[in-house]
Design a protein around this motif. Structure first.
Motif, mmCIF file in Angstrom:
data_model
loop_
_atom_site.group_PDB
_atom_site.id
_atom_site.type_symbol
_atom_site.label_atom_id
_atom_site.label_comp_id
_atom_site.label_asym_id
_atom_site.label_seq_id
_atom_site.Cartn_x
_atom_site.Cartn_y
_atom_site.Cartn_z
ATOM 1 N N LYS A 2 44.889 35.239 37.132
ATOM 2 C CA LYS A 2 45.774 34.154 36.754
ATOM 3 C C LYS A 2 45.176 33.425 35.551
ATOM 4 N N LYS A 3 46.003 33.100 34.576
ATOM 5 C CA LYS A 3 45.516 32.389 33.393
ATOM 6 C C LYS A 3 46.589 31.443 32.904
ATOM 7 N N ASP A 4 46.173 30.279 32.430
ATOM 8 C CA ASP A 4 47.125 29.361 31.833
ATOM 9 C C ASP A 4 46.398 28.308 31.007
ATOM 10 N N PHE A 5 47.174 27.665 30.130
ATOM 11 C CA PHE A 5 46.675 26.543 29.342
ATOM 12 C C PHE A 5 47.505 25.324 29.693
ATOM 13 N N ALA A 6 46.851 24.163 29.790
ATOM 14 C CA ALA A 6 47.580 22.927 30.080
ATOM 15 C C ALA A 6 46.971 21.775 29.295
ATOM 16 N N PHE A 7 47.835 20.871 28.817
ATOM 17 C CA PHE A 7 47.356 19.638 28.211
ATOM 18 C C PHE A 7 46.830 18.707 29.311
ATOM 19 N N ILE A 8 46.005 17.753 28.922
ATOM 20 C CA ILE A 8 45.514 16.759 29.875
ATOM 21 C C ILE A 8 46.524 15.614 29.853
ATOM 22 N N ASP A 9 47.493 15.682 30.744
ATOM 23 C CA ASP A 9 48.583 14.712 30.742
ATOM 24 C C ASP A 9 48.136 13.382 31.345
ATOM 25 N N ALA A 99 41.914 25.546 29.451
ATOM 26 C CA ALA A 99 42.337 26.907 29.779
ATOM 27 C C ALA A 99 41.704 27.272 31.119
ATOM 28 N N LYS A 100 42.498 27.759 32.018
ATOM 29 C CA LYS A 100 42.015 28.050 33.375
ATOM 30 C C LYS A 100 42.260 29.509 33.713
ATOM 31 N N PHE A 101 41.229 30.131 34.329
ATOM 32 C CA PHE A 101 41.298 31.540 34.682
ATOM 33 C C PHE A 101 40.781 31.728 36.104
ATOM 34 N N GLU A 102 41.529 32.451 36.909
ATOM 35 C CA GLU A 102 41.131 32.714 38.291
ATOM 36 C C GLU A 102 41.244 34.198 38.587
ATOM 37 N N GLU A 109 33.923 46.221 37.586
ATOM 38 C CA GLU A 109 34.897 46.794 36.663
ATOM 39 C C GLU A 109 36.098 45.876 36.505
ATOM 40 N N SER A 110 36.600 45.326 37.598
ATOM 41 C CA SER A 110 37.754 44.432 37.549
ATOM 42 C C SER A 110 37.402 43.113 36.885
ATOM 43 N N LEU A 111 36.235 42.587 37.202
ATOM 44 C CA LEU A 111 35.806 41.322 36.612
ATOM 45 C C LEU A 111 35.632 41.456 35.103
ATOM 46 N N ARG A 112 35.056 42.562 34.671
ATOM 47 C CA ARG A 112 34.825 42.764 33.237
ATOM 48 C C ARG A 112 36.128 42.994 32.484
ATOM 49 N N GLN A 113 37.074 43.629 33.131
ATOM 50 C CA GLN A 113 38.394 43.765 32.521
ATOM 51 C C GLN A 113 39.038 42.385 32.370
ATOM 52 N N ALA A 114 38.839 41.521 33.364
ATOM 53 C CA ALA A 114 39.383 40.164 33.297
ATOM 54 C C ALA A 114 38.741 39.362 32.171
ATOM 55 N N VAL A 115 37.451 39.562 31.938
ATOM 56 C CA VAL A 115 36.786 38.871 30.829
ATOM 57 C C VAL A 115 37.398 39.294 29.501
ATOM 58 N N GLY A 116 37.711 40.573 29.365
ATOM 59 C CA GLY A 116 38.373 41.048 28.151
ATOM 60 C C GLY A 116 39.718 40.371 27.930
ATOM 61 N N GLU A 117 40.460 40.155 29.014
ATOM 62 C CA GLU A 117 41.743 39.449 28.911
ATOM 63 C C GLU A 117 41.523 37.994 28.522
ATOM 64 N N MET A 118 40.488 37.376 29.078
ATOM 65 C CA MET A 118 40.163 36.003 28.690
ATOM 66 C C MET A 118 39.826 35.913 27.220
ATOM 67 N N ASP A 119 39.057 36.892 26.719
ATOM 68 C CA ASP A 119 38.692 36.917 25.305
ATOM 69 C C ASP A 119 39.941 36.811 24.421
ATOM 70 N N GLU A 120 40.938 37.616 24.733
ATOM 71 C CA GLU A 120 42.163 37.631 23.925
ATOM 72 C C GLU A 120 42.898 36.293 24.011
#
Length: 322
Positions: A2-9, A99-102, A109-120
């Motif tokens: 899961k990934k998303d960006f949010a402003f500090i409202d 930016a939040k990532f879970e 292997e799965s964690l490292r693939q997730a890091v690649g997605e975070m990079d982008e």
């Protein structure tokens, strides 16, 4: 993942801010982005843009501990409640958001693939900050997030970057899939990183294989024991680095380097906050192009929110001090 960006409202701000009669807090004066990232960056007249990152996937993908997820929240609670007084230029900083990532996976292997997605995901956001000629300040998450800072700079500015890192570990491990221990080896291999300097490596915690690769790639480093034995002075090295690298440099401050600081690789032997802030303030004087305050892990200590949050708040306040 899961990934998303949010402003500090306003609701998030109020959750962290404690108002008092007769006092004006940083949280009441600082600029918070809203609406859209591009419009906020275009209208902001200051220098520094802060991005919070909530994740501990990178350290876990490196075989380390989690706990870095809550560092940004700990920072907000302390920083927003600092005094907005004559010593603070609150106009010089905007908090862009977080930016939040879970990722619930546990296999490397799965964690490292997730890091690649975070990079982008992060590269796209950070590139926008550079586009508007602002200095990104990243708070929270693992040291894996150094990579998108360097990549976004190269893609936006068009030149490789010099980087200095205060860290007991070089994070120049093999390219075995992305994680918190190989941001700099990946960035060097892919042509984003020009020169890499590490201050205060711990001799006991960097492999011979990695040290040989660092030698081959021209990585410059000093060891903690050089300072321990009085052969070098940390803030003098910081000042000398800043004076030499006049075209600009990235500043990496890994909380692993601070003695007894709750972090992904907490050490009983490290720098005091006095030493660390003096190192940082030397580098902030000249031409930094980004700051990355990383690896704080409040969840690993019963008093971690206070320790990590207040240390990070001091670091950011050092950047906007009048």
């Amino acid at each position: 993942m899961k990934k998303d960006f949010a402003f500090i409202d306003a609701q998030r701000q109020s959750a962290h801010l404690i108002r008092r009669n007769g006092e004006v807090k940083v949280g009441e004066k600082i600029t918070f982005a809203s609406g859209s990232i591009e419009e906020s960056l275009q209208s902001f007249k200051g220098q520094y843009v802060l991005l919070g990152i909530e994740e501990d996937i990178g350290p876990r993908a490196n075989g380390g501990f989690g706990g870095a997820m809550s560092a940004f929240k700990a920072f907000l609670s302390r920083f927003l409640n600092m005094q907005a007084n004559q010593f603070m230029n609150t106009d010089n900083l905007m908090i862009l958001g977080r930016a939040k990532f879970e990722c619930v996976e546990t296999e490397f292997e799965s964690l490292r693939q997730a890091v690649g997605e975070m990079d982008e995901f992060l590269t796209e956001i950070i590139a926008k900050i550079y586009t508007y000629n602002k200095v990104p300040v990243v708070v929270g998450g693992g040291h894996n997030n150094a990579y998108p800072l360097m990549k976004a700079y190269f893609q936006t500015v068009g030149r490789t970057l010099d980087v200095v890192n205060l860290d007991p570990h070089a994070d120049f491990r093999s390219m075995e899939g992305r994680h918190s221990g190989n941001s700099f080896s990946y960035a060097k291999h892919e042509g984003y990183l020009n020169s890499y300097t590490v201050h205060g490596l711990h001799k006991q915690y960097n492999s011979q294989e990695m040290l040989l690769r660092m030698e081959k790639e021209g990585v410059i480093f000093s060891c903690f024991e050089h300072y321990l034995d009085g052969e070098r002075v940390l803030w003098s090295d910081a000042g000398e680095y800043a004076a030499i690298h006049k075209e600009g440099y990235g500043v990496e401050l890994d909380l692993d380097s601070i003695e007894n600081m709750p972090s992904s690789a907490m050490t009983p032997v490290g720098w005091s906050l006095f030493d660390t802030r003096r190192w940082l303030r030397q580098l902030a004087k000249e031409n930094p192009v980004y700051f990355n305050f990383t690896e704080g892990a409040p969840d690993l200590d019963s008093n971690g929110n206070y320790k990590v949050g207040k240390a990070l708040a001091y670091f950011v306040s050092d950047l906007i001090e009048k």
